[in-house]
Design a protein around this motif. Structure first.
Motif, mmCIF file in Angstrom:
data_model
loop_
_atom_site.group_PDB
_atom_site.id
_atom_site.type_symbol
_atom_site.label_atom_id
_atom_site.label_comp_id
_atom_site.label_asym_id
_atom_site.label_seq_id
_atom_site.Cartn_x
_atom_site.Cartn_y
_atom_site.Cartn_z
ATOM 1 N N VAL A 178 49.479 -7.634 -40.390
ATOM 2 C CA VAL A 178 49.019 -8.565 -41.440
ATOM 3 C C VAL A 178 49.236 -8.006 -42.961
ATOM 4 C CG1 VAL A 178 47.268 -9.609 -42.565
ATOM 5 C CG2 VAL A 178 47.262 -9.012 -39.919
ATOM 6 N N HIS A 207 54.518 -15.545 -43.582
ATOM 7 C CA HIS A 207 53.493 -16.495 -43.447
ATOM 8 C C HIS A 207 52.736 -16.173 -42.102
ATOM 9 C CE1 HIS A 207 54.972 -18.536 -47.038
ATOM 10 N NE2 HIS A 207 56.161 -18.976 -46.288
ATOM 11 N N ASN A 208 53.409 -16.227 -40.853
ATOM 12 C CA ASN A 208 52.375 -16.276 -39.603
ATOM 13 C C ASN A 208 52.030 -14.748 -39.390
ATOM 14 O OD1 ASN A 208 54.718 -14.371 -38.222
ATOM 15 N ND2 ASN A 208 55.994 -16.358 -37.771
ATOM 16 N N SER A 210 50.612 -12.962 -41.977
ATOM 17 C CA SER A 210 49.571 -12.799 -42.710
ATOM 18 C C SER A 210 48.257 -13.568 -42.018
ATOM 19 C CB SER A 210 49.848 -13.627 -44.055
ATOM 20 O OG SER A 210 50.700 -13.154 -44.900
ATOM 21 N N LYS A 211 48.583 -14.321 -41.245
ATOM 22 C CA LYS A 211 47.599 -15.276 -40.466
ATOM 23 C C LYS A 211 46.972 -14.466 -39.585
ATOM 24 C CE LYS A 211 49.790 -19.188 -39.544
ATOM 25 N NZ LYS A 211 50.357 -20.357 -38.847
ATOM 26 N N TRP A 212 47.619 -13.469 -39.085
ATOM 27 C CA TRP A 212 47.045 -12.702 -37.818
ATOM 28 C C TRP A 212 45.775 -11.975 -38.271
ATOM 29 C CZ3 TRP A 212 51.743 -9.896 -35.508
ATOM 30 C CH2 TRP A 212 52.625 -10.785 -35.024
ATOM 31 N N ASP A 214 43.087 -13.429 -39.902
ATOM 32 C CA ASP A 214 41.961 -14.198 -40.169
ATOM 33 C C ASP A 214 41.181 -14.352 -38.831
ATOM 34 O OD1 ASP A 214 43.059 -14.884 -42.696
ATOM 35 O OD2 ASP A 214 43.810 -16.397 -42.120
ATOM 36 N N TYR A 234 40.550 -13.395 -31.147
ATOM 37 C CA TYR A 234 40.214 -14.013 -32.379
ATOM 38 C C TYR A 234 39.058 -14.870 -32.249
ATOM 39 C CZ TYR A 234 44.651 -12.720 -34.615
ATOM 40 O OH TYR A 234 45.590 -12.202 -34.926
ATOM 41 N N ALA A 240 39.209 -17.875 -37.471
ATOM 42 C CA ALA A 240 40.341 -17.999 -36.925
ATOM 43 C C ALA A 240 40.365 -19.587 -36.838
ATOM 44 C CB ALA A 240 40.491 -17.536 -35.602
ATOM 45 N N GLU A 241 41.726 -20.229 -36.620
ATOM 46 C CA GLU A 241 42.058 -21.590 -36.121
ATOM 47 C C GLU A 241 41.354 -21.851 -35.024
ATOM 48 O OE1 GLU A 241 46.158 -22.055 -36.562
ATOM 49 O OE2 GLU A 241 46.165 -21.968 -38.490
#
Ligand code: FES
Ligand SMILES: [Fe+2]
Length: 455
Positions: A178, A207-208, A210-212, A214, A234, A240-241
């Motif tokens: 991240v 981008h991907n 950095s999302k890890w 959340d 997650y 998380a999404e």
């Protein structure tokens, strides 16, 4: 946190040290066959020992001590003979067992029975491996990427100025991505003024990664027959999404990690070989395979390269993944003082990795073989196309519908190799051609699916 005594136990690799004795139970990759094609004699430092690797005129490999018995000339200047390596000073000849076979100008040439140090060596998948432990040597494991068919390969070598365990602990660290490959990457591209150009696609690494960060509920690690697997759980509730688990690269004891699955368009062993206590030979063994239905372009031999980690001003290059890792490993110091650290919840896999290392050292101390030492060729599952990652699922990529969902590491022909050490690789053009073929194949397969009448 570890005691200083435990830190020493896990990190030291010289002869007679607990960690060094463990390492001496394994076949250790340390050079490329292609390096010997350029020069058949090569100076080597491995587990704190100075050695000379050579290929003689009969084609046999030898790995012997670095000093001639006569007057201690460095054998890196040796002359390959029909059967062994001759010292450049007075011609003493050493064979692959280390025996001195000839002393041209001495009177008792044939009765001399002194030996130089020598270790067995073997070739596999374009790499050369040494075994430096007690004989008989175990079998050489044919881990999947070394033998996978229909593949292009290349080998990246870097000398990293720190202890090997720092590099390997990074493998047990699923959350560093991240920051090291996300935010640090972004910061670097901003400073270079290339962020907009380099990261305009949302598939870009930073981008991907950095999302890890959340919505992390927990980081998990569990032992396997070969090392351990680990990942992140997650939670949507935490940001998380969705609720899901992401498995990360597979750790193979003692110094391998595998990213990507065998048979996929890009997979890699990262191998952290101890040169001595404060230097590591980092090997990126990269394998790019044609999935079922796609023929990989043909390749002659396995080339090697040395991805640069500093620029011409001596400043770190930080705009690709391996160099980002290398800078944080070295920045922990030559041998991290683990008695001073403060571990957190995300360090669970690091604790497991250290425990496993301690346990396997104890097995060697008890006179037993440690994990991943195989006495019988039949015990080596990996030579038959099996892999520690088989449980990840089928590598039959042709069954997947959307190529875009498969990530940037199968789209090097579209410019995505820029984010990996691969961008410097001598096989890159072949790999781009492979990725182009994979994309064409998948698009055709998708089209066929779309055209076929619904059942
Ligand atoms: S120093 Fe090697 S043969 Fe004399
Ligand atoms: Fe990393």
């Amino acid at each position: 946190m570890l005691t200083q005594a435990m830190n020493e136990r896990l990190t030291r690799v010289g002869p007679g040290t607990p960690g060094g004795e463990l390492m001496r139970r394994y076949w250790i990759p340390f050079a490329a066959v292609a390096q010997l094609d350029e020069n058949p004699v090569r100076k080597v430092r491995l587990l704190g020992e100075d050695l000379t690797l050579y290929r003689d005129k009969s084609g046999a490999l030898g790995l012997i001590g670095d000093r001639c018995l006569h007057r201690l000339v460095d054998m890196k200047y040796g002359i390959p003979d029909t059967n062994g390596l001759r010292c450049p000073y007075h011609g003493w000849l050493y064979g692959e067992s280390g025996a001195c076979l000839d002393r041209p100008m001495e009177s008792n040439r044939s009765q001399f029975n002194q030996k130089i140090k020598a270790y067995p060596v073997k070739e596999l998948g374009g790499l050369i491996f040494a075994y430096m432990g007690p004989l008989p040597a175990p079998a050489l494991p044919k881990w999947d990427l070394f033998v996978w068919p229909n593949s292009i390969r290349q080998i990246g070598f870097n000398i990293i100025d720190c202890n090997w365990l720092q590099c390997q602990e990074n493998t047990g660290d699923p959350t560093h991505s991240v920051w090291t490959h996300g935010h640090l990457f972004r910061y670097q591209l901003e400073r270079q003024g290339t962020l907009d150009e380099r990261a305009k696609s949302m598939i870009h690494t930073l981008h991907n990664r950095s999302k890890w960060g959340d919505g992390i509920k927990e980081v998990y690690a569990k032992p396997t027959d070969y090392g351990f697997e680990k990942g992140i759980v997650y939670s949507k509730e935490l940001g998380a999404e969705k609720d899901w688990t992401r498995r990360h690269s597979t750790v193979m004891f003692p110094f391998y990690t595998q990213t990507g699955s065998a048979g996929s368009p890009r997979s890699e062993f990262q191998i952290r070989v101890p040169i001595d206590d404060t230097h590591t030979l980092h090997i990126c063994y990269q394998c790019y395979s044609g999935p079922y239905g796609v023929e990989a372009p043909a390749q002659d031999g396995v080339p090697y390269y040395e991805p640069p980690t500093v620029n011409e001003k001596g400043e770190p290059i930080l705009d690709y993944v391996l160099a980002q890792d290398a800078i944080v490993w070295v920045a922990q110091g030559p041998v991290t003082d683990r008695s001073q650290e403060m571990l957190g919840r995300t360090d669970v896999p690091i604790v497991l990795l250290r425990r496993q290392l301690d346990e396997q050292i104890a097995r060697v101390e008890a006179g037993l073989d440690p994990m991943n030492v195989f006495r019988d060729e039949h015990d080596i599952l990996h030579g038959n196309g099996k892999s520690p990652k088989d449980t990840w699922g089928s590598p039959d990529w042709a069954k997947k519908k959307l190529f875009v969902s498969q990530g940037y590491r199968q789209m090097y022909h579209k410019g995505f190799a820029l984010d990996d050490a691969d961008r410097y690789g001598p096989a890159l053009d072949l790999v781009k051609e492979l990725h182009r073929r994979v994309e064409d194949y998948e698009l055709a397969a998708n089209q066929e699916t779309a055209d076929s009448p619904a059942e």
